[in-house]
Every structure is written in C-alpha cells, then in structure tokens.
Scaffold this motif. Structure first.
Motif, PDB file in Angstrom:
ATOM      1  N   ILE A  91       0.680  -1.126   0.152  1.00  0.00           N
ATOM      2  CA  ILE A  91       0.097  -0.081   0.169  1.00  0.00           C
ATOM      3  C   ILE A  91       0.811   1.286  -0.011  1.00  0.00           C
ATOM      4  O   ILE A  91       1.990   1.229   0.001  1.00  0.00           O
ATOM      5  N   ALA A  92       0.269   2.159  -0.131  1.00  0.00           N
ATOM      6  CA  ALA A  92       1.023   3.443  -0.109  1.00  0.00           C
ATOM      7  C   ALA A  92       2.040   3.768   1.057  1.00  0.00           C
ATOM      8  O   ALA A  92       3.303   4.019   0.918  1.00  0.00           O
ATOM      9  N   LYS A  93       1.746   3.271   2.270  1.00  0.00           N
ATOM     10  CA  LYS A  93       2.613   3.279   3.508  1.00  0.00           C
ATOM     11  C   LYS A  93       3.584   2.222   3.670  1.00  0.00           C
ATOM     12  O   LYS A  93       3.187   1.150   3.294  1.00  0.00           O
ATOM     13  N   MET A  94       4.976   2.446   3.421  1.00  0.00           N
ATOM     14  CA  MET A  94       5.885   1.452   3.411  1.00  0.00           C
ATOM     15  C   MET A  94       5.755   0.217   4.366  1.00  0.00           C
ATOM     16  O   MET A  94       5.564   0.691   5.527  1.00  0.00           O
ATOM     17  N   ASP A  95       5.590  -0.991   3.865  1.00  0.00           N
ATOM     18  CA  ASP A  95       5.591  -2.169   4.595  1.00  0.00           C
ATOM     19  C   ASP A  95       4.631  -2.271   5.590  1.00  0.00           C
ATOM     20  O   ASP A  95       4.707  -2.873   6.913  1.00  0.00           O
ATOM     21  N   ARG A  96       3.434  -1.633   5.324  1.00  0.00           N
ATOM     22  CA  ARG A  96       2.218  -1.605   6.150  1.00  0.00           C
ATOM     23  C   ARG A  96       1.135  -2.349   5.830  1.00  0.00           C
ATOM     24  O   ARG A  96      -0.096  -2.336   6.312  1.00  0.00           O
ATOM     25  N   GLY A  97       1.232  -3.025   4.482  1.00  0.00           N
ATOM     26  CA  GLY A  97       0.035  -3.679   4.086  1.00  0.00           C
ATOM     27  C   GLY A  97      -0.192  -5.074   4.712  1.00  0.00           C
ATOM     28  O   GLY A  97       0.574  -5.285   5.705  1.00  0.00           O
ATOM     29  N   THR A  98      -1.610  -5.515   4.379  1.00  0.00           N
ATOM     30  CA  THR A  98      -2.020  -6.790   5.189  1.00  0.00           C
ATOM     31  C   THR A  98      -0.726  -7.840   4.936  1.00  0.00           C
ATOM     32  O   THR A  98      -0.225  -8.029   3.794  1.00  0.00           O
ATOM     33  N   ILE A  99      -0.566  -8.455   6.167  1.00  0.00           N
ATOM     34  CA  ILE A  99       0.480  -9.585   6.062  1.00  0.00           C
ATOM     35  C   ILE A  99      -0.098 -10.963   5.532  1.00  0.00           C
ATOM     36  O   ILE A  99      -1.297 -11.194   6.061  1.00  0.00           O
ATOM     37  N   LEU A 100       0.308 -11.480   4.674  1.00  0.00           N
ATOM     38  CA  LEU A 100      -0.197 -12.773   3.925  1.00  0.00           C
ATOM     39  C   LEU A 100       0.569 -13.936   4.351  1.00  0.00           C
ATOM     40  O   LEU A 100      -0.430 -14.968   4.420  1.00  0.00           O
TER      41      LEU A 100
END
Length: 223
Positions: A91-100
C-alpha cells in the motif's frame, strides 16, 4: 524483470530502474502486468504504479518489526534472534499492508551478509510458492512479533559497537553487516578507540582490549 541493480547478471530480460522514476512507471504501463511482485526495492512505491496491478512485497523480517529499506542491518544491529520473511500486500505506506504469509528462519552465530541474504532468498522462494498454492492459509510466525518498528538507511554512527553489548551480539552484528568500505567503531571505558572491518571469532570469558600479534581483542560485558 525490473531491478535497481545495474550490474545484475540474470537470464531474464532486465529493465534497470534506480528509483521511482517516470521511466519506471511508463515501463510498467507498457507491460500491463496481472500482478506486481516486489522484493528488496528500497523506496516507497508511487500510487500511480500501485494502481497498475495488485502488488505484493517480499520483506526480510517478521513484520511489523523492522519496516523500512534495510531490515537485515537493523536486525543484526539490535541483536535480534527472530529473523524471517514476510509476504504482504503493498500500500502507499511502506511495509504496512496486510501480511499474507510469514516464516521464521534461524541463523547460526557469525553468519556473513552474503550467506544470510542467500538463506533469506531461499526461504522467500519457498514461502512464495506456498502462498501461491495455499493463498488462504496463514502462518503463525507473526505471533513471535510483539512490537512494530521502522528504520531508515544506516548512518556512520549506527556502526558504533557498545562495550555493554553481549559478545555474541557484537560478533553477529559485525559478521552479518560487514561490507567493503565499512568500518565499525568501538570505544572502551578508558577512552581508547578502535576501528575495524570484520571479526574472526569470540570468547565468552572476561578479557581486556589488547593487541595480540595483529589481532585486537575487544572486551564486552560477557566476553
């Protein structure tokens, strides 16, 4: 294949992209990808690129710990025991997207930077393959992480080694981050300064900083 490394030797067709340039955005638009897979890209990815296709990132830490462009350095620097790999949505914020997916990996004492990166790469390949075949299964590695953290690129002061560290932490940090042109700095309690580029070994017995032949022996809290 798009890389920030202009010296990369690969059988794949490589497009060199040093950063988030307009040229990179244009190339991705031309490719019309179904999925963007990112790894070791040390910049925030622009929204115009993220809108081109779904995007996932392979990150060499157990997120949300050690977000940022150089996570392996900071894990060695802080004496981390729980190394690992995370796959997450970008996502736009670095390394803050949903962990898969996540997977823990153990490093032996004194592993060097090249071997550590190779071990992480192998782990990442296996984890990605698992995610492709089992996209809805979740790993439990994230249960090991209790705090979120983020760091930037290391500076000269971050190569300072403290006398109150454990000797294992100091040894692992030096071995895991040593690189050409890098000097580590150590200052003992009586004001002596030492600069060095690597470490050969350690002992968990008290000793004084001294010169033996051409080797320095540096004192830490337990060795």
């Amino acid at each position: 294949f798009i890389s920030t490394d202009s010296t990369l030797d690969s059988n794949l067709k490589v497009f060199y992209a040093p950063d988030n340039t307009t040229k990179l955005q244009q190339r991705i638009a031309e490719l019309q990808p179904d999925l963007l897979l990112v790894t070791c890209f040390p910049y925030r990815i622009r929204d115009s690129i993220l809108s081109a296709a779904p995007c996932i990132n392979i990150h060499p830490s157990l997120l949300p710990a050690y977000r940022g462009p150089t996570p392996l350095f900071w894990q060695f620097q802080s004496g981390e025991q729980n190394f690992g790999v995370s796959i997450h949505r970008v996502i736009a914020k670095m390394d803050r997207g949903t962990i898969l997916k996540q997977r823990k990996i153990h490093f032996e004492w004194g592993i060097n930077k090249v071997d550590a990166n190779n071990r992480l790469a192998t782990c990442a390949i296996n984890l990605l393959e698992y995610h492709i075949h089992q996209p809805h299964e979740k790993d439990d590695a994230n249960d090991l992480v209790t705090e979120s953290s983020a760091q930037g690129f290391p500076k000269e002061k971050n190569y300072q080694i403290e006398e109150n560290w454990s000797v294992q932490r100091a040894f692992n940090f030096v071995r895991g981050t040593a690189a050409e042109g890098i000097e580590f700095h150590y200052k003992d309690t009586i004001g002596n300064h030492f600069w060095f580029i690597n470490a050969d070994g350690f002992r968990t017995v008290p000793l004084q900083a001294q010169l033996e032949s051409t080797d320095y022996q540096l004192s830490f809290r337990d060795g």
